[in-house]
Write a protein that holds these residues in place. Structure first.
Motif, PDB file in Angstrom:
ATOM      1  N   VAL A  78       0.851  -1.192   0.000  1.00  0.00           N
ATOM      2  CA  VAL A  78       0.000   0.000   0.000  1.00  0.00           C
ATOM      3  C   VAL A  78       0.885   1.239   0.000  1.00  0.00           C
ATOM      4  O   VAL A  78       2.083   1.164   0.315  1.00  0.00           O
ATOM      5  CB  VAL A  78      -0.939   0.027   1.228  1.00  0.00           C
ATOM      6  CG1 VAL A  78      -1.862  -1.166   1.230  1.00  0.00           C
ATOM      7  CG2 VAL A  78      -0.141   0.101   2.519  1.00  0.00           C
ATOM      8  N   THR A 186      -7.325   4.903   5.013  1.00  0.00           N
ATOM      9  CA  THR A 186      -7.233   3.495   4.609  1.00  0.00           C
ATOM     10  C   THR A 186      -8.606   2.910   4.316  1.00  0.00           C
ATOM     11  O   THR A 186      -8.752   2.080   3.412  1.00  0.00           O
ATOM     12  CB  THR A 186      -6.549   2.687   5.714  1.00  0.00           C
ATOM     13  OG1 THR A 186      -7.208   2.925   6.962  1.00  0.00           O
ATOM     14  CG2 THR A 186      -5.091   3.087   5.854  1.00  0.00           C
ATOM     15  N   GLN A 189      -9.478   4.042   0.917  1.00  0.00           N
ATOM     16  CA  GLN A 189      -8.673   3.356  -0.089  1.00  0.00           C
ATOM     17  C   GLN A 189      -9.124   1.892  -0.243  1.00  0.00           C
ATOM     18  O   GLN A 189      -9.080   1.326  -1.348  1.00  0.00           O
ATOM     19  CB  GLN A 189      -7.193   3.417   0.294  1.00  0.00           C
ATOM     20  CG  GLN A 189      -6.601   4.820   0.226  1.00  0.00           C
ATOM     21  CD  GLN A 189      -6.618   5.376  -1.176  1.00  0.00           C
ATOM     22  OE1 GLN A 189      -6.373   4.654  -2.145  1.00  0.00           O
ATOM     23  NE2 GLN A 189      -6.923   6.664  -1.294  1.00  0.00           N
ATOM     24  N   ALA A 190      -9.524   1.255   0.869  1.00  0.00           N
ATOM     25  CA  ALA A 190     -10.005  -0.136   0.788  1.00  0.00           C
ATOM     26  C   ALA A 190     -11.281  -0.224  -0.041  1.00  0.00           C
ATOM     27  O   ALA A 190     -11.453  -1.151  -0.851  1.00  0.00           O
ATOM     28  CB  ALA A 190     -10.243  -0.684   2.196  1.00  0.00           C
ATOM     29  N   GLN A 192     -12.106   1.804  -2.437  1.00  0.00           N
ATOM     30  CA  GLN A 192     -11.730   2.028  -3.819  1.00  0.00           C
ATOM     31  C   GLN A 192     -11.081   0.773  -4.422  1.00  0.00           C
ATOM     32  O   GLN A 192     -11.353   0.397  -5.572  1.00  0.00           O
ATOM     33  CB  GLN A 192     -10.772   3.233  -3.901  1.00  0.00           C
ATOM     34  CG  GLN A 192     -10.304   3.591  -5.292  1.00  0.00           C
ATOM     35  CD  GLN A 192     -11.436   4.095  -6.175  1.00  0.00           C
ATOM     36  OE1 GLN A 192     -12.450   4.561  -5.670  1.00  0.00           O
ATOM     37  NE2 GLN A 192     -11.269   3.979  -7.483  1.00  0.00           N
ATOM     38  N   ALA A 193     -10.206   0.101  -3.620  1.00  0.00           N
ATOM     39  CA  ALA A 193      -9.546  -1.121  -4.105  1.00  0.00           C
ATOM     40  C   ALA A 193     -10.557  -2.239  -4.352  1.00  0.00           C
ATOM     41  O   ALA A 193     -10.448  -2.999  -5.329  1.00  0.00           O
ATOM     42  CB  ALA A 193      -8.487  -1.563  -3.099  1.00  0.00           C
ATOM     43  N   ASN A 194     -11.534  -2.373  -3.480  1.00  0.00           N
ATOM     44  CA  ASN A 194     -12.566  -3.399  -3.659  1.00  0.00           C
ATOM     45  C   ASN A 194     -13.376  -3.131  -4.931  1.00  0.00           C
ATOM     46  O   ASN A 194     -13.730  -4.059  -5.674  1.00  0.00           O
ATOM     47  CB  ASN A 194     -13.471  -3.426  -2.439  1.00  0.00           C
ATOM     48  CG  ASN A 194     -14.486  -4.559  -2.500  1.00  0.00           C
ATOM     49  OD1 ASN A 194     -14.211  -5.623  -3.053  1.00  0.00           O
ATOM     50  ND2 ASN A 194     -15.655  -4.328  -1.936  1.00  0.00           N
ATOM     51  N   GLU A 196     -12.282  -1.569  -7.629  1.00  0.00           N
ATOM     52  CA  GLU A 196     -11.440  -1.893  -8.782  1.00  0.00           C
ATOM     53  C   GLU A 196     -11.305  -3.405  -8.956  1.00  0.00           C
ATOM     54  O   GLU A 196     -11.307  -3.915 -10.094  1.00  0.00           O
ATOM     55  CB  GLU A 196     -10.059  -1.251  -8.604  1.00  0.00           C
ATOM     56  CG  GLU A 196     -10.086   0.277  -8.621  1.00  0.00           C
ATOM     57  CD  GLU A 196      -8.710   0.855  -8.369  1.00  0.00           C
ATOM     58  OE1 GLU A 196      -7.756   0.053  -8.214  1.00  0.00           O
ATOM     59  OE2 GLU A 196      -8.590   2.104  -8.317  1.00  0.00           O
ATOM     60  N   LEU A 197     -11.195  -4.143  -7.821  1.00  0.00           N
ATOM     61  CA  LEU A 197     -11.062  -5.603  -7.897  1.00  0.00           C
ATOM     62  C   LEU A 197     -12.330  -6.228  -8.493  1.00  0.00           C
ATOM     63  O   LEU A 197     -12.250  -7.134  -9.341  1.00  0.00           O
ATOM     64  CB  LEU A 197     -10.781  -6.162  -6.504  1.00  0.00           C
ATOM     65  CG  LEU A 197     -10.666  -7.690  -6.379  1.00  0.00           C
ATOM     66  CD1 LEU A 197      -9.536  -8.220  -7.268  1.00  0.00           C
ATOM     67  CD2 LEU A 197     -10.436  -8.092  -4.925  1.00  0.00           C
ATOM     68  N   LEU A 379      -4.382  -6.531  -6.998  1.00  0.00           N
ATOM     69  CA  LEU A 379      -5.548  -5.832  -6.454  1.00  0.00           C
ATOM     70  C   LEU A 379      -6.027  -6.472  -5.165  1.00  0.00           C
ATOM     71  O   LEU A 379      -6.424  -5.772  -4.220  1.00  0.00           O
ATOM     72  CB  LEU A 379      -6.672  -5.825  -7.494  1.00  0.00           C
ATOM     73  CG  LEU A 379      -6.432  -4.958  -8.737  1.00  0.00           C
ATOM     74  CD1 LEU A 379      -7.567  -5.134  -9.737  1.00  0.00           C
ATOM     75  CD2 LEU A 379      -6.311  -3.493  -8.335  1.00  0.00           C
ATOM     76  N   ARG A 382      -3.615  -5.385  -2.444  1.00  0.00           N
ATOM     77  CA  ARG A 382      -3.837  -3.979  -2.058  1.00  0.00           C
ATOM     78  C   ARG A 382      -5.099  -3.845  -1.214  1.00  0.00           C
ATOM     79  O   ARG A 382      -5.101  -3.125  -0.188  1.00  0.00           O
ATOM     80  CB  ARG A 382      -3.965  -3.131  -3.318  1.00  0.00           C
ATOM     81  CG  ARG A 382      -4.120  -1.634  -3.067  1.00  0.00           C
ATOM     82  CD  ARG A 382      -3.934  -0.860  -4.364  1.00  0.00           C
ATOM     83  NE  ARG A 382      -4.114   0.564  -4.141  1.00  0.00           N
ATOM     84  CZ  ARG A 382      -5.250   1.227  -4.308  1.00  0.00           C
ATOM     85  NH1 ARG A 382      -6.321   0.553  -4.727  1.00  0.00           N
ATOM     86  NH2 ARG A 382      -5.328   2.507  -4.079  1.00  0.00           N
ATOM     87  N   PHE A 383      -6.137  -4.529  -1.586  1.00  0.00           N
ATOM     88  CA  PHE A 383      -7.380  -4.463  -0.825  1.00  0.00           C
ATOM     89  C   PHE A 383      -7.191  -5.010   0.583  1.00  0.00           C
ATOM     90  O   PHE A 383      -7.609  -4.398   1.571  1.00  0.00           O
ATOM     91  CB  PHE A 383      -8.462  -5.245  -1.580  1.00  0.00           C
ATOM     92  CG  PHE A 383      -9.701  -5.473  -0.773  1.00  0.00           C
ATOM     93  CD1 PHE A 383     -10.531  -4.423  -0.428  1.00  0.00           C
ATOM     94  CD2 PHE A 383     -10.034  -6.747  -0.326  1.00  0.00           C
ATOM     95  CE1 PHE A 383     -11.673  -4.630   0.316  1.00  0.00           C
ATOM     96  CE2 PHE A 383     -11.167  -6.960   0.428  1.00  0.00           C
ATOM     97  CZ  PHE A 383     -11.987  -5.894   0.752  1.00  0.00           C
TER      98      PHE A 383
END
Length: 784
Positions: A78, A186, A189-190, A192-194, A196-197, A379, A382-383
């Motif tokens: 991260v 965080t 960001q989590a 957002q990462a979810n 994108e995944l 991804l 990162r998540f």
């Protein structure tokens, strides 16, 4: 007769006093009424301040505050924001505001009344004193010194100890606020990462559905893969979703997959139902995450005694206990379950054979699928990384995010005060007196610079460009009344005040006028001599002034022996007035009388010259009336026939000053009004001494400007010129009326009167601007 005064040039009046060191010193002492009150007020204020200043006790403590560092394993995969801590000075100010909050200090002082006895006596006042004296300062990058002041040694030491502890707690609060900021970051960001995944996995499923050969290869590879974990579970879910599209093209394969789904549902029902199976799967996933967190803590070198390890172990035990409570189905379900599992195994084998019959994928599709799997892995990593940071930031009040929780340390406890510290009252008093003296001097000089009033004869000579004719000293009412009988006799002898009442008429006889001309008409009669009407007679040059009256009488055929009276001079009983400032009446041997005689001597030398004098001033109560009366009395003393004209209207200050009580309709305003309305009555003049006469003012407040500019007033002055040697006119102040401007055009000379502490430079400048400079012969400075 009067001396002819030379023509005066344009006068120059200074704008302000010149500023020099000597002038500043003189202004300082002259304005003592400014200097002394300021000095006294400053001395009194500093004395009270010095008395209130008491010695104080000081105690210090030292604390170390380390900058926070996020744990390295928490940053895996991260990118955290590198938010720097504030500089030491800013941090010290922030901590001081938190530590010295009124609520915390109040609780401290209330908890120890024996030490903070001053607080019990003074309350909030003592609290404000403590807050203003205590402070936190940064000694270096991480070391801070706490200094507290108290009324005694115990109070100072206790305050320093409290501030040291409160400083460390306040620093932890600052770190928790920073951890909360990171936790919010965080969590965002989590999410957002979810997102994108999820989008990437949808794209992977679509790619598999579009390439059946690649789907067959991926499913075969997954079947041969021996590993397990969250990543493989996500891949299997995608393969299963994509396999549904493949089954839609092959009816036999579709029926096998539907049979497999039915058997899976039956097995879940045999194990306790769908809800129970779902709960067991969720608990199993939670147990895996808790065990992973426990292994991370132990990999950091923390032992079983560590509070975080204990808490993580308790969480693992709790989840395992909850999993044991989920029981399998009861009553003969084992045989049915075994049969269903066998059938499910056969169905899986047939599905794999059906998939194997599909065409094989190409290397290009395999490379693209591998790139998608790699990106999916990043991804997922990162998540999960942001998820761990968010959980750690919320764990242990936010401090679990940082590398170590021991970020504060007490380097040195509160020191015991050895001696009181404070200011010296005597020094404070001396400094206050000195500063107040400087302030008083500055204010005195400033007042002097801004002041435009005249205070001394030296200033008149230096700042006023008009010759100074005389300086009249001050005389009080007591000094005027204290004049001796001998001085009064001397005054009476010098001026010869009138002792009886009589009337002297001035005029002419028309029958005595010489005859001439033709047609049987008589010529204009001449003026009557002194033997016809009395002691005083009109001089020959007055013939022109009365020509109109004589002509009208002759042409009307009214020639007779009856005289025509043009002026009545009424003698009244008078005595020397004892008003303050009339020096020739109250102190004829004094300095003031000498100054008045000096002023009159300027107008009595020579054979010819000025005959009508105007006494003018800009401000009210400048002393014009007193100067006019003194000048007329001095001229009478010199045996010059003087006439005083009071043109002040209803003010009548000159008339009251000399104690004259005129009859009705004999004032200047009434006589001029009667003459302007057509009456041909004789002028009335009052004689109060052998050589001193007066035309009184009106008893009513009336505007004199129109009367003074009339032809009747000009005729009156022309007749008076033929009878009297000098005419002295007292006018109203120029700041109130323009009478002096009207009169100065008729006068031969103008005397400007100034009064100490009353007259201003700008007023004198306006007087000069409104008059002809050649008529202003000088000034008289009145010190009264």
């Amino acid at each position: 007769m009067l001396r002819a005064m030379p023509a005066q040039p344009s006068f120059t009046i200074a704008e302000a006093r010149p500023f020099t060191v000597f002038e500043a010193i003189r202004q300082t002492f002259a304005r003592f009424y400014v200097l002394i009150p300021v000095c006294l007020a400053g001395a009194a204020g500093t004395y009270v301040l010095a008395k209130r200043m008491q010695p104080s006790w000081s105690s210090t403590a030292t604390v170390r505050l380390l900058p926070p560092t996020v744990r390295p394993q928490m940053e895996t995969g991260v990118q955290l924001p590198r938010e720097e801590m504030p500089d030491p000075d800013t941090l010290a100010n922030t901590l001081q505001e938190l530590v010295l909050a009124a609520e915390g200090l109040t609780k401290l002082m209330a908890s120890k009344p024996a030490i903070f006895e001053e607080y019990a006596a003074q309350g909030e006042k003592h609290l404000l004193w403590v807050r203003s004296r205590s402070r936190i300062q940064s000694r270096s990058q991480n070391v801070f010194v706490v200094e507290a002041w108290g009324r005694n040694s115990d109070e100072a030491e206790e305050l320093a100890r409290y501030m040291a502890r409160a400083t460390m707690d306040a620093y932890k609060k600052v770190l928790r606020d920073r951890a909360e900021t990171l936790a919010k970051f965080t969590r965002d960001q989590a999410q957002q990462a979810n997102k994108e995944l999820t989008e990437h996995e949808e794209a992977m499923v679509g790619f598999l559905r579009a390439n059946p050969a690649l789907l067959v290869s991926a499913m075969d590879r997954d079947r041969r893969l021996a590993t397990s974990g969250p990543d493989r579970m996500r891949v299997q879910a995608m393969l299963k979703r994509a396999g549904g599209a493949l089954a839609a093209k092959d009816p036999a394969l579709k029926s096998l997959m539907e049979e497999r789904d039915r058997l899976n549902a039956e097995l879940r029902s045999l194990r306790g139902g769908d809800n129970q199976a779902s709960a067991g799967a969720a608990k199993l996933s939670e147990l895996q995450e808790a065990k992973r967190h426990l292994s991370q803590l132990r990999s950091e070198g923390r032992g079983d005694a560590d509070p975080a390890v204990k808490l993580a172990q308790k969480q693992v035990d709790r989840i395992e206990a909850e999993l044991k409570q989920i029981k399998p189905g009861e009553g003969g379900t084992s045989a049915v379950e075994a049969k269903a599992r066998a059938r499910l195994k056969e169905i899986e084998a047939k599905i794999q054979k059906g998939i194997a019959k599909q065409p094989q994928s190409s290397p290009r599709l395999e490379a693209q699928w591998g790139e998608m799997l790699r990106k999916q892995g990043l991804l997922v990593k990162r998540f999960e990384g942001f998820n761990r940071l968010a959980n750690a930031a919320s764990f242990d009040n936010g401090l679990g995010l940082f590398e170590t929780k021991d970020l504060t340390a007490l380097v040195a406890d509160a020191s015991e005060p050895k001696a009181p510290k404070g200011v010296r009252p005597k020094l404070v008093f001396a400094i206050g007196v000195f500063l107040s003296l400087l302030l008083g001097i500055g204010l005195a000089v400033l007042v002097g610079r801004l002041d435009r009033k005249l205070y001394s004869t030296a200033e008149v000579r230096a700042l006023v460009g008009i010759p100074l004719l005389a300086e009249l000293p001050r005389q009080s009412s007591r000094e005027a009344l204290a004049s001796s009988d001998e001085e009064r006799v001397t005054t009476d002898q010098l001026i010869s005040w009138s002792k009886k009442e009589e009337v002297t008429e001035v005029g002419f006889k028309p029958s005595d006028a010489p005859r001439g001309g033709g047609g049987g008409q008589p010529a204009v009669a001449g003026l009557l001599g002194e033997g016809n009407l009395g002691r005083l007679a009109l001089p020959p040059h007055q013939e022109t002034g009365l020509q109109a009256m004589q002509t009208s009488i002759v042409l009307g055929g009214l020639l007779s022996d009856e005289p025509v009276v043009t002026m009545q001079i009424r003698s009244v009983v008078a005595s020397p007035p004892l008003a303050p400032g009339l020096f020739l009446a109250t102190a004829p041997r004094g300095l003031g009388a000498d100054q008045v005689r000096l002023l009159a001597g300027r107008f009595t030398d020579g054979a010819s010259g000025s005959r009508m004098l105007l006494v003018a001033g800009w401000e009210p109560r400048s002393g014009r009336t007193t100067v006019a009366a003194n000048l007329a009395m001095a001229l009478a003393e010199a045996r010059r026939r003087a006439l005083l004209v009071d043109s002040c209207g209803g003010d009548a200050s000159l008339t009251r000053l000399l104690g004259l009580r005129p009859e009705e309709k004999t004032g200047l305003y009434e006589q001029l009004s009667a003459r302007m309305s057509g009456e041909q009555s004789a002028w009335t003049v009052y004689r109060i001494a052998e050589s001193l006469s007066m035309i009184p003012s009106s008893s009513q407040q009336t505007p004199m400007g129109p009367m003074l500019s009339s032809v009747a007033f000009g005729d009156l002055m022309e007749q008076c010129r033929g009878i009297f040697d000098v005419i002295v006119i007292d006018s109203r102040p120029l700041s109130e009326a323009s009478d002096a401007v009207i009169l100065h055009s008729k006068a031969d000379a103008v005397i400007a009167v100034m009064r100490r502490r009353k007259s201003r430079l700008d007023g004198l400048r306006q007087l000069v601007d409104q008059m002809d400079d050649r008529r202003i012969v000088g000034t008289v400075f009145n010190l009264a």
